[in-house]
Write a protein that holds these residues in place. Structure first.
Motif, PDB file in Angstrom:
ATOM      1  N   ILE A  21      -3.220  -6.116  -7.562  1.00 51.75           N
ATOM      2  CA  ILE A  21      -2.292  -5.046  -7.937  1.00 51.75           C
ATOM      3  C   ILE A  21      -3.067  -3.798  -8.362  1.00 51.75           C
ATOM      4  O   ILE A  21      -4.030  -3.886  -9.113  1.00 51.75           O
ATOM      5  N   VAL A  22      -2.615  -2.658  -7.878  1.00 53.85           N
ATOM      6  CA  VAL A  22      -3.111  -1.363  -8.343  1.00 53.85           C
ATOM      7  C   VAL A  22      -1.898  -0.570  -8.809  1.00 53.85           C
ATOM      8  O   VAL A  22      -0.929  -0.418  -8.066  1.00 53.85           O
ATOM      9  N   VAL A  23      -1.947  -0.093 -10.032  1.00 54.98           N
ATOM     10  CA  VAL A  23      -0.849   0.695 -10.589  1.00 54.98           C
ATOM     11  C   VAL A  23      -1.181   2.167 -10.410  1.00 54.98           C
ATOM     12  O   VAL A  23      -2.271   2.616 -10.762  1.00 54.98           O
ATOM     13  N   LEU A  24      -0.240   2.898  -9.864  1.00 57.16           N
ATOM     14  CA  LEU A  24      -0.402   4.330  -9.638  1.00 57.16           C
ATOM     15  C   LEU A  24       0.587   5.068 -10.528  1.00 57.16           C
ATOM     16  O   LEU A  24       1.793   4.871 -10.423  1.00 57.16           O
ATOM     17  N   LEU A  25       0.048   5.895 -11.413  1.00 55.65           N
ATOM     18  CA  LEU A  25       0.873   6.627 -12.371  1.00 55.65           C
ATOM     19  C   LEU A  25       1.036   8.079 -11.955  1.00 55.65           C
ATOM     20  O   LEU A  25       0.207   8.615 -11.224  1.00 55.65           O
ATOM     21  N   GLY A  26       2.066   8.717 -12.485  1.00 58.80           N
ATOM     22  CA  GLY A  26       2.308  10.116 -12.166  1.00 58.80           C
ATOM     23  C   GLY A  26       2.730  10.942 -13.361  1.00 58.80           C
ATOM     24  O   GLY A  26       3.282  12.023 -13.193  1.00 58.80           O
ATOM     25  N   ALA A  27       2.493  10.454 -14.564  1.00 59.71           N
ATOM     26  CA  ALA A  27       2.889  11.186 -15.768  1.00 59.71           C
ATOM     27  C   ALA A  27       2.242  12.567 -15.789  1.00 59.71           C
ATOM     28  O   ALA A  27       1.101  12.738 -15.380  1.00 59.71           O
ATOM     29  N   ALA A  28       2.978  13.541 -16.287  1.00 60.51           N
ATOM     30  CA  ALA A  28       2.507  14.925 -16.263  1.00 60.51           C
ATOM     31  C   ALA A  28       1.491  15.239 -17.355  1.00 60.51           C
ATOM     32  O   ALA A  28       0.776  16.226 -17.259  1.00 60.51           O
ATOM     33  N   GLU A  29       1.413  14.417 -18.380  1.00 64.35           N
ATOM     34  CA  GLU A  29       0.491  14.673 -19.485  1.00 64.35           C
ATOM     35  C   GLU A  29      -0.481  13.513 -19.648  1.00 64.35           C
ATOM     36  O   GLU A  29      -0.129  12.352 -19.435  1.00 64.35           O
ATOM     37  N   ALA A  30      -1.689  13.840 -20.066  1.00 64.64           N
ATOM     38  CA  ALA A  30      -2.740  12.836 -20.223  1.00 64.64           C
ATOM     39  C   ALA A  30      -2.343  11.749 -21.215  1.00 64.64           C
ATOM     40  O   ALA A  30      -2.581  10.562 -20.976  1.00 64.64           O
ATOM     41  N   GLU A  31      -1.736  12.135 -22.312  1.00 65.91           N
ATOM     42  CA  GLU A  31      -1.360  11.157 -23.335  1.00 65.91           C
ATOM     43  C   GLU A  31      -0.339  10.151 -22.796  1.00 65.91           C
ATOM     44  O   GLU A  31      -0.456   8.946 -23.028  1.00 65.91           O
ATOM     45  N   ALA A  32       0.649  10.638 -22.063  1.00 67.40           N
ATOM     46  CA  ALA A  32       1.661   9.751 -21.485  1.00 67.40           C
ATOM     47  C   ALA A  32       1.046   8.838 -20.430  1.00 67.40           C
ATOM     48  O   ALA A  32       1.356   7.641 -20.367  1.00 67.40           O
ATOM     49  N   ALA A  33       0.164   9.390 -19.611  1.00 67.29           N
ATOM     50  CA  ALA A  33      -0.516   8.578 -18.597  1.00 67.29           C
ATOM     51  C   ALA A  33      -1.379   7.515 -19.267  1.00 67.29           C
ATOM     52  O   ALA A  33      -1.413   6.361 -18.828  1.00 67.29           O
ATOM     53  N   GLY A  34      -2.062   7.897 -20.329  1.00 61.78           N
ATOM     54  CA  GLY A  34      -2.906   6.951 -21.051  1.00 61.78           C
ATOM     55  C   GLY A  34      -2.111   5.819 -21.673  1.00 61.78           C
ATOM     56  O   GLY A  34      -2.528   4.660 -21.637  1.00 61.78           O
ATOM     57  N   LEU A  35      -0.960   6.140 -22.218  1.00 62.65           N
ATOM     58  CA  LEU A  35      -0.110   5.114 -22.824  1.00 62.65           C
ATOM     59  C   LEU A  35       0.388   4.131 -21.766  1.00 62.65           C
ATOM     60  O   LEU A  35       0.355   2.912 -21.968  1.00 62.65           O
ATOM     61  N   MET A  97      -7.722   8.428 -18.041  1.00 62.40           N
ATOM     62  CA  MET A  97      -7.659   7.267 -17.154  1.00 62.40           C
ATOM     63  C   MET A  97      -9.015   6.563 -17.070  1.00 62.40           C
ATOM     64  O   MET A  97      -9.078   5.332 -17.081  1.00 62.40           O
ATOM     65  N   GLU A  98     -10.080   7.328 -16.995  1.00 63.01           N
ATOM     66  CA  GLU A  98     -11.431   6.746 -16.968  1.00 63.01           C
ATOM     67  C   GLU A  98     -11.676   5.902 -18.216  1.00 63.01           C
ATOM     68  O   GLU A  98     -12.219   4.804 -18.131  1.00 63.01           O
ATOM     69  N   GLY A  99     -11.287   6.436 -19.360  1.00 66.72           N
ATOM     70  CA  GLY A  99     -11.474   5.710 -20.614  1.00 66.72           C
ATOM     71  C   GLY A  99     -10.723   4.389 -20.637  1.00 66.72           C
ATOM     72  O   GLY A  99     -11.260   3.361 -21.056  1.00 66.72           O
ATOM     73  N   ILE A 100      -9.491   4.413 -20.177  1.00 63.07           N
ATOM     74  CA  ILE A 100      -8.681   3.184 -20.124  1.00 63.07           C
ATOM     75  C   ILE A 100      -9.316   2.185 -19.164  1.00 63.07           C
ATOM     76  O   ILE A 100      -9.440   0.995 -19.472  1.00 63.07           O
ATOM     77  N   ARG A 101      -9.722   2.652 -17.982  1.00 59.33           N
ATOM     78  CA  ARG A 101     -10.339   1.736 -17.008  1.00 59.33           C
ATOM     79  C   ARG A 101     -11.609   1.104 -17.566  1.00 59.33           C
ATOM     80  O   ARG A 101     -11.825  -0.102 -17.417  1.00 59.33           O
ATOM     81  N   LYS A 102     -12.445   1.901 -18.200  1.00 55.48           N
ATOM     82  CA  LYS A 102     -13.699   1.369 -18.747  1.00 55.48           C
ATOM     83  C   LYS A 102     -13.451   0.343 -19.843  1.00 55.48           C
ATOM     84  O   LYS A 102     -14.165  -0.646 -19.947  1.00 55.48           O
ATOM     85  N   GLU A 103     -12.433   0.587 -20.636  1.00 57.98           N
ATOM     86  CA  GLU A 103     -12.185  -0.292 -21.773  1.00 57.98           C
ATOM     87  C   GLU A 103     -11.381  -1.542 -21.432  1.00 57.98           C
ATOM     88  O   GLU A 103     -11.654  -2.622 -21.957  1.00 57.98           O
ATOM     89  N   TYR A 104     -10.397  -1.413 -20.540  1.00 59.75           N
ATOM     90  CA  TYR A 104      -9.439  -2.507 -20.369  1.00 59.75           C
ATOM     91  C   TYR A 104      -9.335  -3.121 -18.977  1.00 59.75           C
ATOM     92  O   TYR A 104      -8.855  -4.242 -18.847  1.00 59.75           O
ATOM     93  N   CYS A 105      -9.696  -2.402 -17.933  1.00 58.69           N
ATOM     94  CA  CYS A 105      -9.491  -2.934 -16.575  1.00 58.69           C
ATOM     95  C   CYS A 105     -10.457  -4.074 -16.277  1.00 58.69           C
ATOM     96  O   CYS A 105     -11.631  -4.011 -16.618  1.00 58.69           O
ATOM     97  N   ARG A 106      -9.925  -5.087 -15.615  1.00 59.55           N
ATOM     98  CA  ARG A 106     -10.742  -6.234 -15.225  1.00 59.55           C
ATOM     99  C   ARG A 106     -10.926  -6.329 -13.720  1.00 59.55           C
ATOM    100  O   ARG A 106     -11.684  -7.160 -13.239  1.00 59.55           O
TER     101      ARG A 106
END
Length: 107
Positions: A21-35, A97-106
């Motif tokens: 699975i790959v999740v593709l987001l489209g939130a307009a703000e970084a904070e919303a995309a990060g959440l 998004m980079e921060g989230i991927r580095k910290e949580y993506c497996r």
């Protein structure tokens, strides 16, 4: 991410395996995309939805990231995302998004 979308992500992950699975987001703000990204990788941080405490570790990207843009038909991208991309803080979204991927993506 609303509860219904969390349920969809969980069901699809269970059906196909989180590694597929790959999740593709489209939130307009970084904070919303990060959440939203945190929700599908580390679990719902509000502990309110189906992904509360569920660490799926899914691959997650934002539509305006270069990796996604490179894989998208340029005409379709321009038609569907072009106008919105002009008002987004793309560097901030990418950094989030980079921060989230580095910290949580497996995957």
């Amino acid at each position: 991410m609303d509860l219904e979308n969390q349920k969809r992500v969980l069901n699809i992950s269970e059906e196909h395996g989180p590694e597929n699975i790959v999740v593709l987001l489209g939130a307009a703000e970084a904070e919303a995309a990060g959440l939203a990204a945190e929700t599908v990788t580390a679990g719902d941080p509000t502990y309110a939805g189906p992904l509360a405490g569920v660490q799926l570790g899914l691959s997650v990207y934002h539509i305006c990231e270069d990796e996604v843009k490179a894989e998208t038909d340029p005409a379709v991208y321009e038609e569907q995302v072009g106008m919105m991309e002009m008002v987004m803080d793309v560097p901030a979204i990418h950094e989030e998004m980079e921060g989230i991927r580095k910290e949580y993506c497996r995957y």
